[in-house]
Design a protein around this motif. Structure first.
Motif, mmCIF file in Angstrom:
data_model
loop_
_atom_site.group_PDB
_atom_site.id
_atom_site.type_symbol
_atom_site.label_atom_id
_atom_site.label_comp_id
_atom_site.label_asym_id
_atom_site.label_seq_id
_atom_site.Cartn_x
_atom_site.Cartn_y
_atom_site.Cartn_z
ATOM 1 N N SER B 80 4.936 -2.704 -16.545
ATOM 2 C CA SER B 80 5.524 -2.349 -15.249
ATOM 3 C C SER B 80 6.179 -0.973 -15.326
ATOM 4 C CB SER B 80 6.525 -3.410 -14.782
ATOM 5 O OG SER B 80 7.699 -3.341 -15.526
ATOM 6 N N PHE B 81 6.695 -0.610 -16.523
ATOM 7 C CA PHE B 81 7.274 0.719 -16.699
ATOM 8 C C PHE B 81 6.213 1.787 -16.438
ATOM 9 C CE2 PHE B 81 8.330 4.458 -19.259
ATOM 10 C CZ PHE B 81 9.652 4.674 -18.915
ATOM 11 N N TYR B 82 5.022 1.577 -17.010
ATOM 12 C CA TYR B 82 3.946 2.552 -16.854
ATOM 13 C C TYR B 82 3.550 2.698 -15.389
ATOM 14 C CZ TYR B 82 -0.653 4.686 -17.196
ATOM 15 O OH TYR B 82 -1.730 5.503 -17.030
ATOM 16 N N GLU B 83 3.461 1.561 -14.674
ATOM 17 C CA GLU B 83 3.073 1.614 -13.256
ATOM 18 C C GLU B 83 4.123 2.342 -12.416
ATOM 19 O OE1 GLU B 83 0.222 -2.110 -12.345
ATOM 20 O OE2 GLU B 83 2.292 -2.623 -12.781
ATOM 21 N N LYS B 84 5.425 2.039 -12.698
ATOM 22 C CA LYS B 84 6.511 2.684 -11.950
ATOM 23 C C LYS B 84 6.533 4.187 -12.268
ATOM 24 C CE LYS B 84 8.393 -1.017 -10.136
ATOM 25 N NZ LYS B 84 8.490 -2.115 -11.070
ATOM 26 N N PHE B 85 6.304 4.483 -13.551
ATOM 27 C CA PHE B 85 6.304 5.857 -14.026
ATOM 28 C C PHE B 85 5.287 6.694 -13.264
ATOM 29 C CE2 PHE B 85 4.978 9.218 -16.937
ATOM 30 C CZ PHE B 85 6.187 9.686 -17.414
ATOM 31 N N GLN B 86 4.089 6.141 -13.072
ATOM 32 C CA GLN B 86 3.036 6.840 -12.331
ATOM 33 C C GLN B 86 3.487 7.146 -10.908
ATOM 34 O OE1 GLN B 86 1.284 7.698 -14.911
ATOM 35 N NE2 GLN B 86 -0.712 7.235 -14.028
ATOM 36 N N ALA B 87 4.166 6.151 -10.292
ATOM 37 C CA ALA B 87 4.545 6.292 -8.884
ATOM 38 C C ALA B 87 5.764 7.190 -8.683
ATOM 39 C CB ALA B 87 4.809 4.906 -8.290
ATOM 40 N N LEU B 88 6.616 7.304 -9.715
ATOM 41 C CA LEU B 88 7.906 7.981 -9.533
ATOM 42 C C LEU B 88 8.017 9.294 -10.306
ATOM 43 C CD1 LEU B 88 10.141 4.797 -9.842
ATOM 44 C CD2 LEU B 88 9.554 5.980 -7.729
ATOM 45 N N LYS B 89 6.877 9.799 -10.786
ATOM 46 C CA LYS B 89 6.844 11.031 -11.582
ATOM 47 C C LYS B 89 7.712 12.137 -10.992
ATOM 48 C CE LYS B 89 2.413 11.240 -13.941
ATOM 49 N NZ LYS B 89 1.005 11.410 -13.612
ATOM 50 N N ILE B 198 17.025 -3.746 -5.479
ATOM 51 C CA ILE B 198 15.836 -4.062 -4.672
ATOM 52 C C ILE B 198 16.252 -4.422 -3.241
ATOM 53 C CG2 ILE B 198 13.918 -5.725 -4.404
ATOM 54 C CD1 ILE B 198 13.854 -5.826 -7.506
ATOM 55 N N GLU B 199 17.431 -5.077 -3.105
ATOM 56 C CA GLU B 199 17.921 -5.429 -1.763
ATOM 57 C C GLU B 199 18.279 -4.182 -0.954
ATOM 58 O OE1 GLU B 199 21.172 -8.227 -1.858
ATOM 59 O OE2 GLU B 199 20.130 -9.462 -3.342
ATOM 60 N N LEU B 200 18.778 -3.125 -1.647
ATOM 61 C CA LEU B 200 19.187 -1.907 -0.936
ATOM 62 C C LEU B 200 17.971 -1.183 -0.365
ATOM 63 C CD1 LEU B 200 22.022 -0.463 -3.223
ATOM 64 C CD2 LEU B 200 22.221 -1.970 -1.245
ATOM 65 N N SER B 201 16.951 -0.954 -1.222
ATOM 66 C CA SER B 201 15.678 -0.424 -0.738
ATOM 67 C C SER B 201 14.634 -0.574 -1.831
ATOM 68 C CB SER B 201 15.811 1.043 -0.315
ATOM 69 O OG SER B 201 15.589 1.896 -1.425
ATOM 70 N N GLN B 202 13.380 -0.570 -1.417
ATOM 71 C CA GLN B 202 12.296 -0.759 -2.382
ATOM 72 C C GLN B 202 12.280 0.366 -3.416
ATOM 73 O OE1 GLN B 202 8.493 -1.101 -0.514
ATOM 74 N NE2 GLN B 202 7.631 -2.229 -2.220
ATOM 75 N N LEU B 203 12.521 1.613 -2.919
ATOM 76 C CA LEU B 203 12.514 2.765 -3.814
ATOM 77 C C LEU B 203 13.657 2.665 -4.827
ATOM 78 C CD1 LEU B 203 11.365 5.551 -4.553
ATOM 79 C CD2 LEU B 203 12.801 6.547 -2.785
ATOM 80 N N THR B 204 14.842 2.293 -4.350
ATOM 81 C CA THR B 204 15.993 2.123 -5.247
ATOM 82 C C THR B 204 15.677 1.083 -6.319
ATOM 83 O OG1 THR B 204 17.472 2.658 -3.412
ATOM 84 C CG2 THR B 204 18.463 1.619 -5.325
ATOM 85 N N GLY B 205 15.039 -0.011 -5.928
ATOM 86 C CA GLY B 205 14.666 -1.050 -6.889
ATOM 87 C C GLY B 205 13.692 -0.544 -7.934
ATOM 88 N N ALA B 206 12.689 0.219 -7.494
ATOM 89 C CA ALA B 206 11.683 0.741 -8.417
ATOM 90 C C ALA B 206 12.307 1.715 -9.415
ATOM 91 C CB ALA B 206 10.568 1.426 -7.636
ATOM 92 N N VAL B 207 13.196 2.601 -8.916
ATOM 93 C CA VAL B 207 13.862 3.559 -9.802
ATOM 94 C C VAL B 207 14.770 2.810 -10.778
ATOM 95 C CG1 VAL B 207 15.470 5.492 -9.922
ATOM 96 C CG2 VAL B 207 13.771 5.423 -8.118
ATOM 97 N N SER B 208 15.448 1.778 -10.296
ATOM 98 C CA SER B 208 16.333 0.987 -11.144
ATOM 99 C C SER B 208 15.540 0.348 -12.282
ATOM 100 C CB SER B 208 17.026 -0.083 -10.291
ATOM 101 O OG SER B 208 17.880 -0.860 -11.080
ATOM 102 N N SER B 209 14.382 -0.198 -11.951
ATOM 103 C CA SER B 209 13.553 -0.852 -12.941
ATOM 104 C C SER B 209 13.032 0.147 -13.987
ATOM 105 C CB SER B 209 12.423 -1.565 -12.211
ATOM 106 O OG SER B 209 11.348 -1.781 -13.036
ATOM 107 N N LEU B 210 12.667 1.354 -13.511
ATOM 108 C CA LEU B 210 12.225 2.408 -14.430
ATOM 109 C C LEU B 210 13.384 2.816 -15.349
ATOM 110 C CD1 LEU B 210 9.807 4.543 -14.886
ATOM 111 C CD2 LEU B 210 11.178 6.071 -13.496
ATOM 112 N N SER B 211 14.576 2.976 -14.748
ATOM 113 C CA SER B 211 15.745 3.435 -15.496
ATOM 114 C C SER B 211 16.172 2.436 -16.561
ATOM 115 C CB SER B 211 16.930 3.665 -14.550
ATOM 116 O OG SER B 211 16.582 4.549 -13.525
ATOM 117 N N LEU B 212 16.040 1.141 -16.254
ATOM 118 C CA LEU B 212 16.539 0.157 -17.222
ATOM 119 C C LEU B 212 15.718 0.160 -18.509
ATOM 120 C CD1 LEU B 212 15.213 -3.010 -17.684
ATOM 121 C CD2 LEU B 212 15.596 -3.049 -15.249
ATOM 122 N N THR B 213 14.392 0.338 -18.372
ATOM 123 C CA THR B 213 13.556 0.382 -19.574
ATOM 124 C C THR B 213 13.828 1.668 -20.356
ATOM 125 O OG1 THR B 213 11.886 -0.791 -18.323
ATOM 126 C CG2 THR B 213 11.229 0.079 -20.442
#
Lengths: 120, 230
Positions: B80-89, B198-213
């Motif tokens: 999931s990190f790789y997928e988020k990474f592609q989207a949030l480059k 994720i509740e705040l916004s989809q983008l915030t959730g995706a960045v949060s998930s990328l940041s945690l890894t």
């Protein structure tokens, strides 16, 4: 068969992680080496996302229950921390709030700097 | 009866899974991070072990099979990190800067406060990885010579603080954009904070998930370097 193949790849990277852990003299967990290797393999297209995704999602869904036994083990170290409980909770609260603020503000600062440059 | 339960091959595993399933239902019903299923189920199991007088060692041995899955499951975080990474480059510079600053701040503040409060060295090592996700934090704690039980509990408490106080902190500190909020949630409070992001916004959730890894990897690298000086 698809699931088995996916598990093969994931277990292979787990093993490679263990090998790195044994060879490299740093206190870094085998799982981190494995994760970085998997990331490199995905980025270099050696492994495609579809080749590991189903088994990966299944394994990740297991996470919370993997931590039950380690948490229950608190029984074993209760005597070590019971006197410091309040101090530990205060430390955890203060450091978490600090970390939240610093990471958010720094990200915002760098993000804005970049935004300004785009305007020029 | 108690003797049978203590020596049974599947009692511990069945107990852990059944109690967790109930705790999970409980949280879905009341929707509060305070009823974290891991905390609730662990507390119930501790209570049962004490009341039924079943040795903790037997329970641990029965659940041993689960620990076998930890490394493969952690490796799968890369997907999931790789997928988020592609989207949030595009946002990478801000994410990397925020995560680096956050990790240094977390490790530094835990170290300083523990020294000031004369916290035992082993307990301090157990608290160091408290802002990273449980899988990585627990493994790192074990590598450093910390107590994994203290680490898991500290990690869950940390996650809940971020989850509950995060939205208020964002307002107070004027962390206004979706990216920076995601970085703050993910770096400070891992998966539990991410569920709020994720509740705040989809983008915030995706960045949060990328940041945690990313925070997990950076914390491991930094600690492996710092460990020799501690």
């Amino acid at each position: 068969m698809k699931f088995l193949r996916q598990m093969c790849i994931i277990v292979l990277f787990s093993f490679l992680g263990e090998v790195c852990r044994a060879v490299i003299p740093f206190p870094i967990p085998a799982s981190i080496y494995g994760m970085v290797l998997m990331l490199a393999a995905l980025a270099l297209k050696i492994v495609k996302v579809e080749q590991v995704k189903d088994a990966g999602t299944f394994l990740v869904s297991f996470f919370p229950i993997l931590f039950i036994a380690p948490t229950v083990n608190l029984i074993a170290c209760w005597d070590d921390i019971k006197n410091d409980l309040l101090v530990l909770v205060v430390i955890i609260v203060v450091t978490t709030v600090l970390t939240f603020g610093v990471s958010g503000l720094v990200a915002q600062w760098i993000g804005r700097g970049k935004g300004d440059k785009n305007h020029d | 009866m108690i003797e049978f339960l203590s020596s049974s091959s599947f009692f511990a595993l069945a107990l852990a899974l059944v109690v967790y399933a109930f705790a999970d239902v409980l949280q879905k019903k009341f929707k509060t991070p305070l009823l974290n299923p891991l905390v609730v189920s662990s507390a119930v199991i501790i209570l049962l072990l004490v009341v039924l007088d079943i040795p903790n060692e037997r329970f641990q041995a029965g659940c041993q099979v689960l620990s076998y899955l930890l490394t493969p499951a952690t490796i799968c975080l890369a997907i999931s990190f790789y997928e988020k990474f592609q989207a949030l480059k595009h946002y990478l510079p801000a994410v990397i800067a925020g995560v680096l600053a956050g990790v240094v701040c977390s490790l530094g503040s835990v170290y300083i406060l523990c020294k000031v409060c004369h916290v035992d060295h082993t307990v301090m090592l157990s608290l160091m990885p408290k802002s990273v996700t449980t899988a990585i934090g627990m493994a790192l704690s074990a590598e450093l010579g910390g107590i994994t039980a203290i680490s898991t509990v500290a990690i869950v408490i940390t996650g809940n603080i971020g989850n509950m106080a995060g939205p208020t902190l964002c307002k107070l500190l004027h962390i206004d954009d979706e990216i920076s909020r995601g970085v703050a949630f993910g770096t400070a409070s891992h998966v539990i904070g991410t569920s709020k992001a994720i509740e705040l916004s989809q983008l915030t959730g995706a960045v949060s998930s990328l940041s945690l890894t990313l925070a997990g990897i950076v914390t491991c690298l930094l600690m492996s370097f710092l460990a020799q000086y501690m």
